[in-house]
Design a protein around this motif. Sequence first.
Motif, PDB file in Angstrom:
ATOM      1  N   ILE B 143      31.841 -34.020 -25.652  1.00  0.00           N
ATOM      2  CA  ILE B 143      32.593 -34.973 -23.659  1.00  0.00           C
ATOM      3  C   ILE B 143      32.949 -34.067 -22.983  1.00  0.00           C
ATOM      4  N   TRP B 150      34.701 -30.797 -23.130  1.00  0.00           N
ATOM      5  CA  TRP B 150      35.856 -30.239 -24.037  1.00  0.00           C
ATOM      6  C   TRP B 150      35.831 -29.671 -25.257  1.00  0.00           C
ATOM      7  N   GLU B 151      36.012 -28.478 -25.673  1.00  0.00           N
ATOM      8  CA  GLU B 151      35.967 -28.278 -26.827  1.00  0.00           C
ATOM      9  C   GLU B 151      37.224 -28.777 -27.593  1.00  0.00           C
ATOM     10  N   GLY B 152      38.607 -28.886 -27.245  1.00  0.00           N
ATOM     11  CA  GLY B 152      39.202 -29.724 -29.150  1.00  0.00           C
ATOM     12  C   GLY B 152      39.512 -27.800 -28.829  1.00  0.00           C
ATOM     13  N   ALA B 156      36.579 -28.058 -31.894  1.00  0.00           N
ATOM     14  CA  ALA B 156      36.294 -28.267 -33.294  1.00  0.00           C
ATOM     15  C   ALA B 156      36.033 -29.771 -32.333  1.00  0.00           C
ATOM     16  N   GLY B 157      36.653 -30.270 -31.417  1.00  0.00           N
ATOM     17  CA  GLY B 157      36.158 -31.735 -30.619  1.00  0.00           C
ATOM     18  C   GLY B 157      34.974 -32.171 -30.719  1.00  0.00           C
ATOM     19  N   ALA B 158      34.088 -33.164 -30.318  1.00  0.00           N
ATOM     20  CA  ALA B 158      33.645 -34.219 -30.131  1.00  0.00           C
ATOM     21  C   ALA B 158      32.609 -34.438 -31.467  1.00  0.00           C
ATOM     22  N   GLU B 159      33.366 -34.146 -33.199  1.00  0.00           N
ATOM     23  CA  GLU B 159      32.586 -34.575 -34.071  1.00  0.00           C
ATOM     24  C   GLU B 159      32.761 -37.188 -33.890  1.00  0.00           C
ATOM     25  N   ILE B 160      32.400 -37.041 -32.179  1.00  0.00           N
ATOM     26  CA  ILE B 160      32.411 -38.430 -32.257  1.00  0.00           C
ATOM     27  C   ILE B 160      31.894 -39.106 -33.552  1.00  0.00           C
ATOM     28  N   HIS B 162      32.003 -38.870 -36.373  1.00  0.00           N
ATOM     29  CA  HIS B 162      32.703 -38.694 -38.057  1.00  0.00           C
ATOM     30  C   HIS B 162      34.215 -39.567 -37.420  1.00  0.00           C
TER      31      HIS B 162
END
Lengths: 313, 313
Positions: B143, B150-152, B156-160, B162
Amino acid sequence: MYYIGIDLGGTNTAGGIVNEKGELICKKSVPTDAKDTENLVKNIGGVINSLCEENGFSQNDIKAVGIGVPGTVDSKTGTVVYANNIKMDHFPIVEKLKAYTDIPVYISNDANVAALGEAVAGGAKGYDSVVVVTLGTGVGGGIILDNKIWEGYMCAGAEIGHMVIEVDGEDCTCGRKGCWESYSSATALIRDTKRAITKNPDSLMCKLSKEEGKVSGKTAFLAAKIGDKAAQEVVDRYIKYLAEGIANVINLLAPKCVLIGGGISYEGDNLLIPLKEAVRPLQYGGDLVDHAEIKLCTLGNDAGIIGAAMLGR
Amino acid sequence: MYYIGIDLGGTNTAGGIVNEKGELICKKSVPTDAKDTENLVKNIGGVINSLCEENGFSQNDIKAVGIGVPGTVDSKTGTVVYANNIKMDHFPIVEKLKAYTDIPVYISNDANVAALGEAVAGGAKGYDSVVVVTLGTGVGGGIILDNKIWEGYMCAGAEIGHMVIEVDGEDCTCGRKGCWESYSSATALIRDTKRAITKNPDSLMCKLSKEEGKVSGKTAFLAAKIGDKAAQEVVDRYIKYLAEGIANVINLLAPKCVLIGGGISYEGDNLLIPLKEAVRPLQYGGDLVDHAEIKLCTLGNDAGIIGAAMLGR
């Protein structure tokens, strides 16, 4: 320095003066003239001026005015692109307000603004990335990333209720099928409670709803607390779908905090404790990763004023 | 000014020098020593130095080195939190590289980095907010918001992949049921093709897979193109679920562009044209709102090097 926030609703225009920390100092409300936009703008100007005059502030004390608008806005140009409740169509509200105040004016969507309020001064104070999920007539909310509203292209972002969690599932008001909103809104909970009552006419749920004269978002939660098995099934299913949607948001964006607001959030721990339990195993990476905290909104109706004020911070 | 990008894979460590526009000037690849992290770091240092020496650059010409790591990273501290393929566990890779170069080093996850490459110099060049969806063994991606990854929280972000799109649906490798990945990955397409072959042993799909010696992600697309009805059903269902997930991402984040990459994206217009058609009615606000463009990734394997280089821009 101080800020003025305006929560522009279809019925009332509520405003307040807010300090740098997001604390509400004073507020004022006037009816919204939803039929006459020029008069509506004049009334916003009136709220700004009376907030200052009645509370001993000069306009020089106010760094910015922010407005939360119930519709689609273009925050860059200060235009309300479309707002059905207040009859605005490509209306340059920021330009129009220049007739009434010299303070810089910012606008954003009302749900985004309320989310910002909760992130700055409410349930998610101290968290720089927050997703607010509002469980009301629909499922709405806002996305705050690095302390700012993520509006998206054409300010069309954060329609979090319109993420499908069951392909070809329940009909949604938006035209899709299986949106999160069609399982996790108060409206959906009431629908599911009614269905369960039809199937279980002897249940406590049925009795409670007759006493209250209607089925509400509280009916199943209340009956379940007293021990009604059919009601517990409704609540369990509600929490299951809510958890799936929240886990989706966490896996996608990994915010530091997910805040739950809206009517259903008043269930408090009856909602929050089983919800956290249900979300945990659905998060990607499981216990290896620190995940978002899940908390409740705390500002109630003031979130809109406070968040709007924080637009100019 | 120039930048060096390192795409750290389990098998090869590929590096390149990239200019300010994200154009790859030259590249070099050495085997990754996945068993000896100290040697792996030394080899990265070697790639950095030989890229400069062999191409007439001094280290002063290079503003920053970026590394895309196949695992969970803490980009703030420059630590690889966990990377199974290269046996790293809380490994301070940025600190370790100081023994080999004085150039500032930045790290991020490899999928995020590849997404950044595509956003800066690939299929989404010129778009400041982009979600990249990679259709391979799984559904991965990245993302990019306001031109940044955008890492979160905890990166832990962008595990799109899931994001559940069918509650209690197909089993996913992550432990949930009904994740987007379990419908839209190449793995899922192969599973669905195999199921359809079992049901339709006389189909062209079945014949093609026997000729090829296996069922692949191409089997159903190829058979459908030739007119196999059972294969067309597999393709239609694949596109339907892919569209639901993409519409979810658009409704949630409203990026300016959604880019499709990974093995399945090589179907090109056979995928893209019906996909756009399928996404359109699922977008919130319908035709009243301008929505994200849906396009294909263009950088192939270079996306990782280019995106890594752009980490320091």
